[in-house]
Design a protein around this motif. Structure first.
Motif, PDB file in Angstrom:
ATOM      1  N   LEU A 134     -11.060  -4.609   3.594  1.00 27.02           N
ATOM      2  CA  LEU A 134     -10.698  -5.663   2.370  1.00 27.02           C
ATOM      3  C   LEU A 134     -10.650  -5.199   1.180  1.00 27.02           C
ATOM      4  N   CYS A 135     -10.062  -5.084   0.376  1.00 28.56           N
ATOM      5  CA  CYS A 135     -10.639  -4.805  -1.315  1.00 28.56           C
ATOM      6  C   CYS A 135     -10.731  -5.745  -1.968  1.00 28.56           C
ATOM      7  N   PRO A 136     -12.110  -5.411  -2.759  1.00 24.99           N
ATOM      8  CA  PRO A 136     -13.423  -6.614  -3.404  1.00 24.99           C
ATOM      9  C   PRO A 136     -12.041  -7.227  -4.950  1.00 24.99           C
ATOM     10  N   HIS A 137     -10.853  -6.409  -4.951  1.00 24.67           N
ATOM     11  CA  HIS A 137     -10.328  -6.602  -5.944  1.00 24.67           C
ATOM     12  C   HIS A 137      -9.551  -8.193  -5.781  1.00 24.67           C
ATOM     13  N   MET A 138      -8.680  -8.334  -4.806  1.00 31.50           N
ATOM     14  CA  MET A 138      -7.694  -9.039  -4.400  1.00 31.50           C
ATOM     15  C   MET A 138      -7.308  -8.696  -3.459  1.00 31.50           C
ATOM     16  N   GLY A 139      -7.758  -8.630  -2.209  1.00 33.18           N
ATOM     17  CA  GLY A 139      -7.642  -8.293  -1.059  1.00 33.18           C
ATOM     18  C   GLY A 139      -6.615  -7.179   0.066  1.00 33.18           C
ATOM     19  N   ALA A 140      -5.940  -6.549  -0.454  1.00 31.80           N
ATOM     20  CA  ALA A 140      -5.412  -5.599   0.200  1.00 31.80           C
ATOM     21  C   ALA A 140      -6.443  -4.606   1.135  1.00 31.80           C
ATOM     22  N   ALA A 141      -5.257  -4.531   2.085  1.00 34.00           N
ATOM     23  CA  ALA A 141      -5.816  -3.510   2.996  1.00 34.00           C
ATOM     24  C   ALA A 141      -5.986  -1.310   2.695  1.00 34.00           C
ATOM     25  N   LEU A 142      -7.812  -1.527   2.684  1.00 35.11           N
ATOM     26  CA  LEU A 142      -7.581  -0.311   2.508  1.00 35.11           C
ATOM     27  C   LEU A 142      -7.138   0.868   3.327  1.00 35.11           C
ATOM     28  N   SER A 143      -6.571   2.392   2.914  1.00 39.05           N
ATOM     29  CA  SER A 143      -6.950   3.032   3.878  1.00 39.05           C
ATOM     30  C   SER A 143      -7.788   4.389   3.228  1.00 39.05           C
ATOM     31  N   TRP A 144      -8.043   5.194   4.709  1.00 37.45           N
ATOM     32  CA  TRP A 144      -8.743   5.777   4.413  1.00 37.45           C
ATOM     33  C   TRP A 144      -8.160   7.407   4.379  1.00 37.45           C
ATOM     34  N   ASN A 145      -8.376   7.874   3.058  1.00 34.89           N
ATOM     35  CA  ASN A 145      -8.038   9.202   2.297  1.00 34.89           C
ATOM     36  C   ASN A 145      -8.742  10.317   3.087  1.00 34.89           C
ATOM     37  N   GLU A 146      -8.835  11.024   3.634  1.00 35.29           N
ATOM     38  CA  GLU A 146      -9.468  12.625   4.325  1.00 35.29           C
ATOM     39  C   GLU A 146      -9.785  13.396   3.531  1.00 35.29           C
ATOM     40  N   ALA A 147      -8.546  13.893   2.416  1.00 35.51           N
ATOM     41  CA  ALA A 147      -9.495  14.895   1.819  1.00 35.51           C
ATOM     42  C   ALA A 147     -10.597  14.454   1.338  1.00 35.51           C
ATOM     43  N   GLU A 148     -10.033  12.936   0.324  1.00 33.74           N
ATOM     44  CA  GLU A 148     -11.117  12.799  -0.995  1.00 33.74           C
ATOM     45  C   GLU A 148     -12.416  12.045   0.058  1.00 33.74           C
ATOM     46  N   ARG A 149     -12.761  12.202   1.690  1.00 32.57           N
ATOM     47  CA  ARG A 149     -13.137  10.802   2.047  1.00 32.57           C
ATOM     48  C   ARG A 149     -13.558   9.649   1.324  1.00 32.57           C
ATOM     49  N   SER A 150     -12.510   9.188   1.302  1.00 32.98           N
ATOM     50  CA  SER A 150     -13.003   7.583  -0.148  1.00 32.98           C
ATOM     51  C   SER A 150     -11.925   6.909   0.975  1.00 32.98           C
ATOM     52  N   TRP A 151     -12.089   5.341   0.865  1.00 34.00           N
ATOM     53  CA  TRP A 151     -11.285   4.496   1.347  1.00 34.00           C
ATOM     54  C   TRP A 151     -10.362   4.034  -0.319  1.00 34.00           C
ATOM     55  N   ASP A 152      -9.126   3.681   0.355  1.00 31.24           N
ATOM     56  CA  ASP A 152      -7.841   3.831  -1.468  1.00 31.24           C
ATOM     57  C   ASP A 152      -7.533   2.898  -1.566  1.00 31.24           C
ATOM     58  N   CYS A 153      -7.059   1.838  -2.319  1.00 34.02           N
ATOM     59  CA  CYS A 153      -6.626   0.292  -2.416  1.00 34.02           C
ATOM     60  C   CYS A 153      -4.715   0.928  -2.704  1.00 34.02           C
TER      61      CYS A 153
END
Ligand SMILES: Cc1cc2nc3c(=O)[nH]c(=O)nc-3n(C[C@H](O)[C@H](O)[C@H](O)COP(=O)(O)OP(=O)(O)OC[C@H]3O[C@@H](n4cnc5c(N)ncnc54)[C@H](O)[C@@H]3O)c2cc1C
Ligand code: FES
Length: 486
Positions: free
Chosen positions: A439-458
């Motif tokens: 859960l994004c610590p900003h306002m609680g949206a569910a994050l998704s995985w970005n395979e190319a950048e190996r990051s969790w994106d909101c």
């Protein structure tokens, strides 16, 4: 995903200690173009200024941009006209011309090389050509010296084109380094690795001052300027009415031959092209494939398709770099430079350039410093119309009502903590496997995985986190919660 081509040179701001406990006139948050130009103009007018940067100078879009400095911006002028009317398009164009003129003066007097090519927007099909005609009509109505071509001679698919002569392109890292030198010479202290995590406005009206909390320490200021691309710390309508768009760029060693110009397509997927003179050779930049952050599947294919495009139309070009970055698109279509609703007139935000911040940043910075020093700003980005904003909201921000409702709920009550927290597991580049709360610590949206950048994106406002939960960018101010992997 790799590092930006421009990062082949580094920027080293002079060592500066965090101004612990000090009071200054202006704290600027963020050391991209907006922050550094704001700092430069304010310091030149006699203000004491400190710049606090979460990472390093240019770590955001500014160090990863295509760096076209242009008043012709795809078909933005006709889009703004169709939403908000000709006078708003005129104000927007004049603000961007001010930005271009500002760079010409700054680069000329600070030893930054620039080129002054034409900007070209081209169509690939009949529908795009009709859209392009509307752009030409708007350029004509604004009195800009645009030229129409039924055909242009380029090696990539293009039909008709609109050209605006005498625009500009530069090396953004050279420009950032020159801004660092110029601001430092005026006594501005740039503190890197100091993420601002909290602002408290104390007192009222003329006596108000802002307490600034950051990873590096605490200080206070008369005014704080958030030059953070999206308004860091905000959980209100300003952040909720901006969409984060991520896009991709590739650099190629190129023997040359593309007729001089900075090119951009009307149709999607957008293709943006320019060359960079590098001593005795050229580098070709090809960009595009933008999408709302946190919503695209298969991000690894975004760079591949730009490489395929270049291989097909520029067979002698050799790939060297591929990277991505993001910028923020406001629902008004117009950048913002002004006070935050909750900042008691002491906390301000400048940004929301919809990927045209090279000309937007000097204009926003000029407007900001004029306002802070009690002057009438020389330029404005124009007034949005209510019907225009509603049209954009419906087409682009289908989930805006949900975000605004979340904002209202947050303001009214402390949100209940979910009893079952979504947790994600991913492996970082160094091989470490991490489990993090999704859960994004900003306002609680569910994050998704970005395979190319190996990051969790909101998907809501574009905050991004590493595989192990470290905050990379966006309006959030803290890392994801980490859980035991055993
Ligand atoms: C792929 C791409 C191509 C583009 N091409 C062009 C182009 O050709 N022409 C053009 O005009 N524009 C272009 N743009 C847009 C342009 O690059 C941006 O609009 C501009 O760089 C924005 O500058 P900025 O200073 O506002 O934001 P940024 O450069 O993003 O800087 C914001 C800074 O704030 C820092 N920050 C954030 N939160 C905090 C915090 N809490 N505390 C401290 N620091 C914080 C970040 O680390 C970052 O360094 C492009 C953008 C992208 C993504
Ligand atoms: S960035 Fe706002 S909820 Fe994630």
């Amino acid at each position: 995903m790799g590092t930006s081509f421009w990062r082949r040179t580094t920027i080293d701001p002079p060592e500066a200690e965090f101004p612990e406990g000090e009071h200054v006139d202006i704290v600027v948050v963020g050391a991209g173009f907006t922050g550094l130009i704001t700092a430069l103009i304010a310091a030149a007018r006699g203000s004491s200024v400190v710049v606090l940067e979460a990472h390093t100078v240019g770590a955001g879009a500014s160090g990863s941009t295509t760096a076209k400095v242009s008043v012709l911006q795809g078909t933005r002028l006709s889009t703004i006209r169709s939403h908000h009317g000709l006078e708003t398009a005129r104000a927007y164009a004049e603000a961007n011309q001010y930005g271009l003129d500002w760079w010409a003066e700054f680069c000329g007097s600070h030893g930054v090389d620039v080129q002054r090519p034409r900007a070209v927007t081209f169509s690939r099909g009949v529908k795009g050509t009709n859209t392009l005609r509307a752009e030409k009509r708007t350029l004509d109505a604004l009195g800009l010296p645009a030229r129409w071509y039924d055909r242009i001679d380029v090696p990539f698919p293009a039909r008709s084109a609109v050209e605006l002569p005498d625009q500009m392109q530069l090396d953004p890292v050279d420009a950032l380094a020159a801004l660092v030198r110029a601001t430092s010479a005026l006594g501005v202290r740039i503190i890197e690795h100091s993420r601002v995590t909290g602002l408290d406005v104390r007192g009222h009206d003329g006596d108000a001052r802002v307490q600034v909390r950051s990873d590096g320490g605490t200080c206070s200021a008369r005014d704080v300027v958030l030059a953070t691309a999206s308004p860091a710390l905000d959980r209100g309508p300003t952040v909720a009415s901006m969409e984060a768009e991520r896009s991709y760029l590739c650099a190629f060693e190129y023997p040359g031959g593309l007729e001089e110009g900075m090119y951009g397509s009307v149709e999607s997927p957008v293709r943006s092209l320019r060359t960079v003179p590098v001593s005795d050779r050229e580098v070709l930049l090809v960009g595009g494939n933008g999408h709302r952050t946190g919503t695209a599947a298969g991000t690894e294919s975004k760079i591949d398709s730009l490489r395929e495009y270049a291989a097909k139309h520029f067979p002698s070009a050799e790939f060297t770099h591929g990277w991505s970055a993001q910028d923020f698109h406001p629902v008004t279509l117009l950048p913002k430079s002004g006070p935050m609703p909750w900042g008691k007139g002491r906390v301000h935000f400048a940004g929301g350039y919809s990927k045209w911040g090279l000309t937007g940043a000097p204009a926003a910075a000029g407007i900001m410093v004029d306002r802070l020093s009690g002057r009438e700003p020389r330029v404005s980005f124009g007034k949005p119309s209510l019907t225009g904003v509603l049209r954009t909201s419906v087409s682009l921000y289908a989930d805006l009502p949900i975000q605004l409702a979340a904002t209202a709920v947050q303001a009214a009550v402390r949100p209940p903590r979910p009893t079952v927290r979504p947790i994600g597991e991913a492996t970082a580049d160094d091989g470490e496997t991490c489990r993090v709360g999704l859960l994004c610590p900003h306002m609680g949206a569910a994050l998704s995985w970005n395979e190319a950048e190996r990051s969790w994106d909101c998907p809501w406002h574009g905050s991004r986190f590493s595989a192990c939960g470290e905050l990379l960018e966006g309006p959030a101010t803290r890392d994801l919660t980490r859980y035991d992997t055993t």
